[in-house]
Design a protein around this motif. Structure first.
Motif, PDB file in Angstrom:
ATOM      1  N   PRO A  76       0.831  -1.201   0.000  1.00 24.46           N
ATOM      2  CA  PRO A  76       0.000   0.000   0.000  1.00 24.46           C
ATOM      3  C   PRO A  76       0.869   1.255   0.000  1.00 24.46           C
ATOM      4  O   PRO A  76       1.960   1.258   0.579  1.00 24.46           O
ATOM      5  CB  PRO A  76      -0.791  -0.083   1.314  1.00 24.46           C
ATOM      6  N   ILE A  77       0.376   2.296  -0.662  1.00 27.03           N
ATOM      7  CA  ILE A  77       1.090   3.576  -0.698  1.00 27.03           C
ATOM      8  C   ILE A  77       0.124   4.712  -0.372  1.00 27.03           C
ATOM      9  O   ILE A  77      -1.094   4.560  -0.495  1.00 27.03           O
ATOM     10  CB  ILE A  77       1.773   3.820  -2.062  1.00 27.03           C
ATOM     11  N   ALA A  78       0.695   5.843   0.004  1.00 27.33           N
ATOM     12  CA  ALA A  78      -0.116   6.991   0.409  1.00 27.33           C
ATOM     13  C   ALA A  78      -0.642   7.784  -0.783  1.00 27.33           C
ATOM     14  O   ALA A  78      -1.695   8.396  -0.691  1.00 27.33           O
ATOM     15  CB  ALA A  78       0.696   7.900   1.328  1.00 27.33           C
ATOM     16  N   ARG A  79       0.095   7.805  -1.886  1.00 27.27           N
ATOM     17  CA  ARG A  79      -0.378   8.613  -3.019  1.00 27.27           C
ATOM     18  C   ARG A  79      -1.563   7.927  -3.692  1.00 27.27           C
ATOM     19  O   ARG A  79      -1.777   6.738  -3.545  1.00 27.27           O
ATOM     20  CB  ARG A  79       0.742   8.895  -4.002  1.00 27.27           C
ATOM     21  N   GLY A  80      -2.298   8.732  -4.444  1.00 22.92           N
ATOM     22  CA  GLY A  80      -3.453   8.172  -5.138  1.00 22.92           C
ATOM     23  C   GLY A  80      -4.627   7.964  -4.210  1.00 22.92           C
ATOM     24  O   GLY A  80      -4.694   8.497  -3.108  1.00 22.92           O
ATOM     25  N   ASN A  81      -5.558   7.157  -4.691  1.00 25.04           N
ATOM     26  CA  ASN A  81      -6.803   6.898  -3.967  1.00 25.04           C
ATOM     27  C   ASN A  81      -6.857   5.420  -3.605  1.00 25.04           C
ATOM     28  O   ASN A  81      -7.103   4.588  -4.468  1.00 25.04           O
ATOM     29  CB  ASN A  81      -7.996   7.289  -4.855  1.00 25.04           C
ATOM     30  N   ASN A  82      -6.618   5.098  -2.329  1.00 25.38           N
ATOM     31  CA  ASN A  82      -6.608   3.704  -1.875  1.00 25.38           C
ATOM     32  C   ASN A  82      -5.740   2.873  -2.820  1.00 25.38           C
ATOM     33  O   ASN A  82      -6.211   1.971  -3.499  1.00 25.38           O
ATOM     34  CB  ASN A  82      -8.036   3.152  -1.792  1.00 25.38           C
ATOM     35  N   ALA A  83      -4.466   3.209  -2.861  1.00 26.41           N
ATOM     36  CA  ALA A  83      -3.567   2.705  -3.891  1.00 26.41           C
ATOM     37  C   ALA A  83      -2.522   1.727  -3.352  1.00 26.41           C
ATOM     38  O   ALA A  83      -2.145   1.757  -2.184  1.00 26.41           O
ATOM     39  CB  ALA A  83      -2.849   3.885  -4.552  1.00 26.41           C
ATOM     40  N   ALA A  84      -2.092   0.869  -4.269  1.00 26.49           N
ATOM     41  CA  ALA A  84      -0.964  -0.026  -4.031  1.00 26.49           C
ATOM     42  C   ALA A  84       0.050   0.227  -5.138  1.00 26.49           C
ATOM     43  O   ALA A  84      -0.310   0.648  -6.241  1.00 26.49           O
ATOM     44  CB  ALA A  84      -1.414  -1.484  -4.050  1.00 26.49           C
ATOM     45  N   GLU A  85       1.309  -0.042  -4.828  1.00 26.06           N
ATOM     46  CA  GLU A  85       2.353   0.088  -5.837  1.00 26.06           C
ATOM     47  C   GLU A  85       2.956  -1.277  -6.119  1.00 26.06           C
ATOM     48  O   GLU A  85       3.311  -2.010  -5.194  1.00 26.06           O
ATOM     49  CB  GLU A  85       3.463   1.036  -5.353  1.00 26.06           C
ATOM     50  N   ILE A  86       3.054  -1.608  -7.399  1.00 27.63           N
ATOM     51  CA  ILE A  86       3.760  -2.822  -7.800  1.00 27.63           C
ATOM     52  C   ILE A  86       5.248  -2.507  -7.749  1.00 27.63           C
ATOM     53  O   ILE A  86       5.691  -1.486  -8.267  1.00 27.63           O
ATOM     54  CB  ILE A  86       3.315  -3.291  -9.196  1.00 27.63           C
ATOM     55  N   ARG A  87       6.001  -3.405  -7.129  1.00 25.95           N
ATOM     56  CA  ARG A  87       7.429  -3.197  -6.942  1.00 25.95           C
ATOM     57  C   ARG A  87       8.179  -4.478  -7.255  1.00 25.95           C
ATOM     58  O   ARG A  87       7.632  -5.559  -7.210  1.00 25.95           O
ATOM     59  CB  ARG A  87       7.722  -2.810  -5.486  1.00 25.95           C
ATOM     60  N   GLU A 119      -6.437   1.677  -6.969  1.00 22.39           N
ATOM     61  CA  GLU A 119      -5.456   2.135  -7.957  1.00 22.39           C
ATOM     62  C   GLU A 119      -4.181   1.321  -7.811  1.00 22.39           C
ATOM     63  O   GLU A 119      -3.835   0.896  -6.708  1.00 22.39           O
ATOM     64  CB  GLU A 119      -5.088   3.608  -7.740  1.00 22.39           C
ATOM     65  N   ILE A 120      -3.488   1.187  -8.947  1.00 21.14           N
ATOM     66  CA  ILE A 120      -2.177   0.560  -8.942  1.00 21.14           C
ATOM     67  C   ILE A 120      -1.188   1.531  -9.576  1.00 21.14           C
ATOM     68  O   ILE A 120      -1.431   2.042 -10.664  1.00 21.14           O
ATOM     69  CB  ILE A 120      -2.160  -0.759  -9.748  1.00 21.14           C
ATOM     70  N   TRP A 121      -0.079   1.753  -8.889  1.00 22.29           N
ATOM     71  CA  TRP A 121       0.989   2.608  -9.379  1.00 22.29           C
ATOM     72  C   TRP A 121       2.224   1.759  -9.640  1.00 22.29           C
ATOM     73  O   TRP A 121       2.458   0.768  -8.940  1.00 22.29           O
ATOM     74  CB  TRP A 121       1.323   3.681  -8.342  1.00 22.29           C
ATOM     75  N   ILE A 122       2.999   2.152 -10.623  1.00 24.82           N
ATOM     76  CA  ILE A 122       4.253   1.477 -10.949  1.00 24.82           C
ATOM     77  C   ILE A 122       5.272   2.548 -11.330  1.00 24.82           C
ATOM     78  O   ILE A 122       4.975   3.420 -12.144  1.00 24.82           O
ATOM     79  CB  ILE A 122       4.098   0.512 -12.145  1.00 24.82           C
ATOM     80  N   GLU A 123       6.457   2.454 -10.755  1.00 22.28           N
ATOM     81  CA  GLU A 123       7.574   3.291 -11.192  1.00 22.28           C
ATOM     82  C   GLU A 123       8.565   2.404 -11.921  1.00 22.28           C
ATOM     83  O   GLU A 123       8.780   1.264 -11.527  1.00 22.28           O
ATOM     84  CB  GLU A 123       8.267   3.954 -10.003  1.00 22.28           C
ATOM     85  N   THR A 124       9.159   2.921 -12.983  1.00 27.48           N
ATOM     86  CA  THR A 124      10.140   2.157 -13.739  1.00 27.48           C
ATOM     87  C   THR A 124      11.128   3.099 -14.406  1.00 27.48           C
ATOM     88  O   THR A 124      10.990   4.317 -14.325  1.00 27.48           O
ATOM     89  CB  THR A 124       9.450   1.226 -14.763  1.00 27.48           C
ATOM     90  N   ALA A 125      12.100   2.510 -15.054  1.00 26.29           N
ATOM     91  CA  ALA A 125      13.104   3.281 -15.783  1.00 26.29           C
ATOM     92  C   ALA A 125      12.936   3.033 -17.279  1.00 26.29           C
ATOM     93  O   ALA A 125      12.649   1.905 -17.697  1.00 26.29           O
ATOM     94  CB  ALA A 125      14.509   2.873 -15.339  1.00 26.29           C
ATOM     95  N   SER A 126      13.129   4.044 -18.070  1.00 23.60           N
ATOM     96  CA  SER A 126      12.968   3.940 -19.526  1.00 23.60           C
ATOM     97  C   SER A 126      13.839   2.855 -20.139  1.00 23.60           C
ATOM     98  O   SER A 126      13.470   2.267 -21.151  1.00 23.60           O
ATOM     99  CB  SER A 126      13.266   5.278 -20.199  1.00 23.60           C
ATOM    100  N   VAL A 154       6.492   6.920 -14.273  1.00 25.45           N
ATOM    101  CA  VAL A 154       5.502   6.440 -13.313  1.00 25.45           C
ATOM    102  C   VAL A 154       4.195   6.231 -14.076  1.00 25.45           C
ATOM    103  O   VAL A 154       3.860   7.002 -14.986  1.00 25.45           O
ATOM    104  CB  VAL A 154       5.345   7.402 -12.112  1.00 25.45           C
ATOM    105  N   TYR A 155       3.514   5.151 -13.727  1.00 24.23           N
ATOM    106  CA  TYR A 155       2.255   4.785 -14.369  1.00 24.23           C
ATOM    107  C   TYR A 155       1.207   4.523 -13.304  1.00 24.23           C
ATOM    108  O   TYR A 155       1.525   4.154 -12.179  1.00 24.23           O
ATOM    109  CB  TYR A 155       2.425   3.498 -15.192  1.00 24.23           C
ATOM    110  N   VAL A 156      -0.054   4.686 -13.715  1.00 25.64           N
ATOM    111  CA  VAL A 156      -1.162   4.387 -12.818  1.00 25.64           C
ATOM    112  C   VAL A 156      -2.254   3.667 -13.613  1.00 25.64           C
ATOM    113  O   VAL A 156      -2.434   3.900 -14.805  1.00 25.64           O
ATOM    114  CB  VAL A 156      -1.714   5.672 -12.148  1.00 25.64           C
TER     115      VAL A 156
END
Length: 161
Positions: A76-87, A119-126, A154-156
């Protein structure tokens, strides 16, 4: 939870996996010229109990013939709306191109939805071209607010399954 994908076993992380999971991630990062950051962006891999299991997330390992060849996780992460981040969704080169990454992403999405995130968030590198293509082909939309220094995208996704 245990999942099977062809000859691959996907299962929850166990303490005995700490070194092998960290090694797999470090090897993939090195392949793309990205730094392994055990006291920064990768400290969660060395503290799975605290960073994932105790906060309502999950960390999985992918085994092939008893060897860890990949990882996938969310929390779970704080940003977004009831969001989780894939890591930490990483696969060693010898197991890419088999549909395993897409399968892992779909299973993560199902687990996240079952945990009632919206929501699902993902951060990645190009430089992780295959990952970028996978996320975009699966409906992830570009967003702003990259928080991890080695990442530049970053994607959502808000329309879960």
């Amino acid at each position: 939870m245990q999942l099977q994908y062809n000859e691959f076993l996907i299962r929850p992380w166990e303490p005995r996996d700490r070194a092998a999971a960290a090694d797999a991630i470090a090897r993939v990062l090195a392949e793309y010229g990205l730094p392994w950051e055990p006291t920064g962006a990768d400290s969660d891999v060395l503290n799975v109990e605290r960073c994932y299991q105790k906060v309502g997330g999950e960390f999985w390992v992918v085994e092939h013939h008893g060897k860890i060849v990949g990882t996938a996780a969310y929390y779970p992460i704080a940003r977004g709306n009831n969001a989780a981040e894939i890591r930490k969704m990483y696969l060693l080169p010898q197991v890419r191109g088999l549909g395993l990454g897409r399968f892992l992403l779909q299973q993560l999405e199902r687990a996240i939805e079952a945990a009632n995130f919206q929501e699902i968030w993902i951060e990645t590198a190009s430089v992780l071209h295959q990952a970028v293509r996978l996320y975009e082909s699966c409906g992830y939309q570009p967003a702003t607010g990259v928080e991890t220094p080695r990442c530049d995208r970053v994607y959502v996704k808000t329309n879960l399954l």
